[in-house]
Write an enzyme that holds these catalytic residues in place. Sequence first.
Site, PDB file in Angstrom:
ATOM      1  N   GLY A   8      27.442   3.594  17.812  1.00  0.00           N
ATOM      2  CA  GLY A   8      28.312   3.364  16.652  1.00  0.00           C
ATOM      3  C   GLY A   8      29.559   2.593  17.071  1.00  0.00           C
ATOM      4  O   GLY A   8      30.657   2.833  16.561  1.00  0.00           O
ATOM      5  N   GLY A  11      32.010   0.727  14.469  1.00  0.00           N
ATOM      6  CA  GLY A  11      32.666   1.479  13.394  1.00  0.00           C
ATOM      7  C   GLY A  11      34.163   1.620  13.615  1.00  0.00           C
ATOM      8  O   GLY A  11      34.736   1.033  14.547  1.00  0.00           O
ATOM      9  N   ILE A  35      23.695  -0.949  15.481  1.00  0.00           N
ATOM     10  CA  ILE A  35      22.443  -1.106  14.736  1.00  0.00           C
ATOM     11  C   ILE A  35      22.418  -2.502  14.111  1.00  0.00           C
ATOM     12  O   ILE A  35      23.489  -3.053  13.799  1.00  0.00           O
ATOM     13  CB  ILE A  35      22.245  -0.024  13.636  1.00  0.00           C
ATOM     14  CG1 ILE A  35      23.498   0.087  12.755  1.00  0.00           C
ATOM     15  CG2 ILE A  35      21.864   1.313  14.235  1.00  0.00           C
ATOM     16  CD1 ILE A  35      23.285   0.899  11.498  1.00  0.00           C
ATOM     17  N   TYR A 143      28.252  16.519   4.659  1.00  0.00           N
ATOM     18  CA  TYR A 143      28.990  16.092   5.847  1.00  0.00           C
ATOM     19  C   TYR A 143      29.462  17.322   6.630  1.00  0.00           C
ATOM     20  O   TYR A 143      29.285  17.421   7.843  1.00  0.00           O
ATOM     21  CB  TYR A 143      30.176  15.238   5.409  1.00  0.00           C
ATOM     22  CG  TYR A 143      31.034  14.690   6.519  1.00  0.00           C
ATOM     23  CD1 TYR A 143      30.555  13.694   7.362  1.00  0.00           C
ATOM     24  CD2 TYR A 143      32.345  15.141   6.700  1.00  0.00           C
ATOM     25  CE1 TYR A 143      31.365  13.160   8.364  1.00  0.00           C
ATOM     26  CE2 TYR A 143      33.153  14.607   7.694  1.00  0.00           C
ATOM     27  CZ  TYR A 143      32.656  13.622   8.517  1.00  0.00           C
ATOM     28  OH  TYR A 143      33.462  13.091   9.502  1.00  0.00           O
ATOM     29  N   LYS A 147      28.522  18.779  10.328  1.00  0.00           N
ATOM     30  CA  LYS A 147      29.564  18.911  11.356  1.00  0.00           C
ATOM     31  C   LYS A 147      29.546  20.309  11.971  1.00  0.00           C
ATOM     32  O   LYS A 147      29.699  20.466  13.184  1.00  0.00           O
ATOM     33  CB  LYS A 147      30.945  18.562  10.795  1.00  0.00           C
ATOM     34  CG  LYS A 147      31.135  17.073  10.562  1.00  0.00           C
ATOM     35  CD  LYS A 147      31.007  16.278  11.868  1.00  0.00           C
ATOM     36  CE  LYS A 147      31.007  14.796  11.684  1.00  0.00           C
ATOM     37  NZ  LYS A 147      30.611  14.039  12.888  1.00  0.00           N
TER      38      LYS A 147
HETATM   39  C1  AKB Z   1      36.102  11.675   6.028  1.00  0.00           C
HETATM   40  O1  AKB Z   1      37.028  11.618   5.208  1.00  0.00           O
HETATM   41  O2  AKB Z   1      34.923  11.880   5.716  1.00  0.00           O
HETATM   42  C2  AKB Z   1      36.442  11.530   7.478  1.00  0.00           C
HETATM   43  C3  AKB Z   1      36.737  12.850   8.106  1.00  0.00           C
HETATM   44  C4  AKB Z   1      38.024  13.514   7.826  1.00  0.00           C
HETATM   45  O3  AKB Z   1      35.947  13.373   8.825  1.00  0.00           O
HETATM   46  N1  AKB Z   1      37.542  10.639   7.642  1.00  0.00           N
END
Ligand code: AKB
Length: 317
Positions: A8, A11, A35, A143, A147
């Site tokens: 990555g 990024g 990628i 997300y 995590k």
């Molecule tokens: C997001 O906003 O998804 C990221 C984070 C805080 O992990 N910047």
Amino acid sequence: MKNVLIIGSTGQIGSELTMKLRRMLPEGTIVAGYIPGAEPKGELLESGPSAVVDVTNGAQIAETVEKYKIDTIYNLAALLSAVAERKPLMAWNIQMNGLINILEIAREKGCAVFTPSSIGSFGPETPHQNTPQDTIQRPRSMYGVTKVATELLSDYYHNKYGVDTRSVRFPGLISHITLPGGGTTDYAVEIFYAAVKGEEFVCPIAAGTYMDMMYMPDALQAAVDIMQADPTRLVHRNSFNIAAMSFEPETLRAAIAKRIPSFRMRYEVDPVRQAIADSWPDKMDDSCARAEWGWKPTFGLDEMVDDMILNLRKKLL
Ligand code: AKB
């Protein structure tokens, strides 16, 4: 840390971390993994080797690790929080199947691995003020789910196989080189582009919504320092709370307007991003990172705002 693979690398974090490591480790080989469609360009391309490394393709990772005798992998491939809500299966595939590919190769080849976690690993039941290092983590976003699982899986590979996994929980990251894409905290970057270009900014996050934020130089230093920390001092590994500043949109607007008096902002709250932001900490307690490996940020709000405006004026005007 000598030969490093950044997955990555083009990024928001990768583009700057790759260059920092190349300057810091001139004897080593820092490979920019990317990628197709997100190829490195300019200095990033010219200053060292690059390779197509799709995190979901274990064979590609293994080949690059073998070819360049990689000892450390920075795994920065991820869909950020807002876009992960739109594409949850893709987020799972990149974040989780990608991670296990990396951890398996690291186990076989003896690599250390850094995979960032985030304020996104917390949820509505987490204490929002001075969020402790060890506390309830019940995120509602995909997300966040990935995590938390990343933290657990990384610790699992350390405890079971001795893989040297370490990481930090990044706040929203503010930077002027590469734009973030699809995060909840992106407003705190985009606002500067609008202000410097003389445009009105439409803020998707409601006034009064506090979140932890950090300027990129501090985030890069954390990513390096945690991997170079004395392992005998580490009580925690995946992942450390790190904090630098906490603000809400009005604070940032006022700080920018102090320097660019014509700056204007209005609100058009995005319900998806707002729900995520409301579930995240207002301000994390980072005392474990300070005690276990000497974490200390250098940029506060005013220093960050000055530097962002200075650099974006050079870039955009
Ligand atoms: C997001 O906003 O998804 C990221 C984070 C805080 O992990 N910047």
